[in-house]
Write an enzyme that holds these catalytic residues in place. Sequence first.
Site, PDB file in Angstrom:
ATOM      1  N   LYS A 125      96.956  10.959  59.786  1.00 31.29           N
ATOM      2  CA  LYS A 125      97.802  11.813  58.926  1.00 31.29           C
ATOM      3  C   LYS A 125      98.869  12.508  59.765  1.00 31.29           C
ATOM      4  O   LYS A 125      98.623  12.864  60.932  1.00 31.29           O
ATOM      5  CB  LYS A 125      96.897  12.842  58.244  1.00 31.29           C
ATOM      6  N   SER A 132      96.112  16.167  49.763  1.00 33.72           N
ATOM      7  CA  SER A 132      97.343  15.928  50.479  1.00 33.72           C
ATOM      8  C   SER A 132      97.299  14.705  51.394  1.00 33.72           C
ATOM      9  O   SER A 132      98.347  14.272  51.873  1.00 33.72           O
ATOM     10  CB  SER A 132      97.707  17.150  51.326  1.00 33.72           C
ATOM     11  N   SER A 192      91.542  17.766  50.211  1.00 32.76           N
ATOM     12  CA  SER A 192      92.592  16.813  50.561  1.00 32.76           C
ATOM     13  C   SER A 192      92.135  15.525  51.219  1.00 32.76           C
ATOM     14  O   SER A 192      92.976  14.666  51.488  1.00 32.76           O
ATOM     15  CB  SER A 192      93.639  17.501  51.452  1.00 32.76           C
TER      16      SER A 192
END
Lengths: 463, 82
Positions: free
Chosen positions: A66, A141, A165
């Site tokens: 990420k 997210s 997330s």
Amino acid sequence: MIKQYINEARNGKLEDLLKGYLKRIKELDSKYNAFIEVWEEDVYKRIEELNKNKRGRLFGVPVSVKDNICVRGKEITCGSKILKNHISMYNATVVERLLQQGAALIGRTNMDEFAMGSSTEYSAYFVTKNPFDVERVAGGSSGGSAASCALKFAVASLGSDTGGSIRQPAAFCGVYGFKPTYGRVSRFGLVAFASSLDQIGPFATSIEDIVEVYEVISGYDEYDSTSIPAPKREIKLVDGDLKGIKIGIIDGVEKGVDSEIINKYYEFIDMLESLGAQVINLKLKYIDYSIYVYYIIAPAEASSNLARFDGIRYGIRVDGKDLWETYRATRSAGFGDEVKRRILIGTFSLSSGYYDAYYGKAQKVRRIISDEFLSAFKICDFIVLPTTPTLPFKIGEKTMDPISMYLSDIFTIPLNLYGGCGINIPYGFVNGLPCGMQIISKPLNDEFLLEVCYKIEKSMEVV
Amino acid sequence: MDLFKLAMLEGSEVRIIKDTEKILEFVSRLNEVDTSSIEPFTHPVEFIQTLREDKPSEYKAEFLRNFPESFENYIKVKKVIE
């Protein structure tokens, strides 16, 4: 899949395998936008390095990361304009551990800006599309990470989870997503959003793979002062039934949840019972307040953590007539609307005259909720919830009303408040869209949780 | 109170102010909970701040590369002292 992959990689197939992943990303990712940047040149260099030394528990395994986890020498932007062109000066501890075990980092994945969001629609770049329906979101997210796994652009991915997330995008993309106990995985090198809630965790397409990555990245790190020194237990993945396991289900879970999800949920519970688990009904009086607690505490901590982005030392700078104007112009140009909303909420909640009524109050209700869950875990081993109240929603459906976006997290938030471990288990499809079930447990029960999930996974394979 | 100034943000985008007001109203439901005599939850784990050795790091070139504006080994900024 990891064990089979490593076998082939060690037997001369490493270059073909990794080039295969790069080719697949090149051909397909423009349709899905899982990646912000693919590190093709680095993968070729890595192939050369790995061919000289075939060791490592994750030898040659392509892992995506990420965009809020530091990889030395690579741009890191947290899905935001404000950090454009900022290059990481060090590896996050989790990255260092992956590399030591021979992993090949394939690229950085799309995310909601500074991890604030549930769909990647708040990314400064683009939206990540759902692998099963490009008109729908991949979740957030860590949407890019979840999608990269589901689309086989990587064998595993690292994301971060502050209010869901990892688990929510895992549910929306049909993959496993695991949030370890707070403090089990080092946050050194994770750009902080809410320091008492954030954890890094893996995505993968099987429990075995989740375990392989978790065992590599987890464990005490002296660079993270919230890292837990308690030793880990070896995880033993064994087929079997769930006799003796006590599963808690919470009264009132149906409120505000799509009926198709509730039907799948009860089907899942029935399945666990048929495997021998004992189901216990729980009344958690304060669980409904979790979302209000979270949307004070997370923005408050974020407002502090994001104060450093001021145009002075890193990222973009928008000049003003003086220092204060420079801060304001930079932050207004660099942050998106959702980040601004949260900074405002957080700043207000911490300000003099309002601190006790908002942040102070939220901390106390967090204590009540946390104690309620820890008491529940004295009478059951795990609690089972749906991961999300809806199936993956359409792009644009929730962006006009921030609160409707926040409500996507009602089932995932409580876990972060008490700091336990939890996982999304992909549980079939509804109308062609993935559906996920969540199993959560008390802090430091990660090994047992994963062992039980393995049994569940194997039972589902038989059906 | 000028929240925008406090948060170091510019302007008065009406939509963001309205959203913020709605969210603050949303979260104020916490007032329904009786929290008298409850200890606040401050940290999920007990921890001790670990300190590193007081040695400079070797990353100078990488730091410099990230400065938005620099002059030799310094970050260049607007005048601070009047």
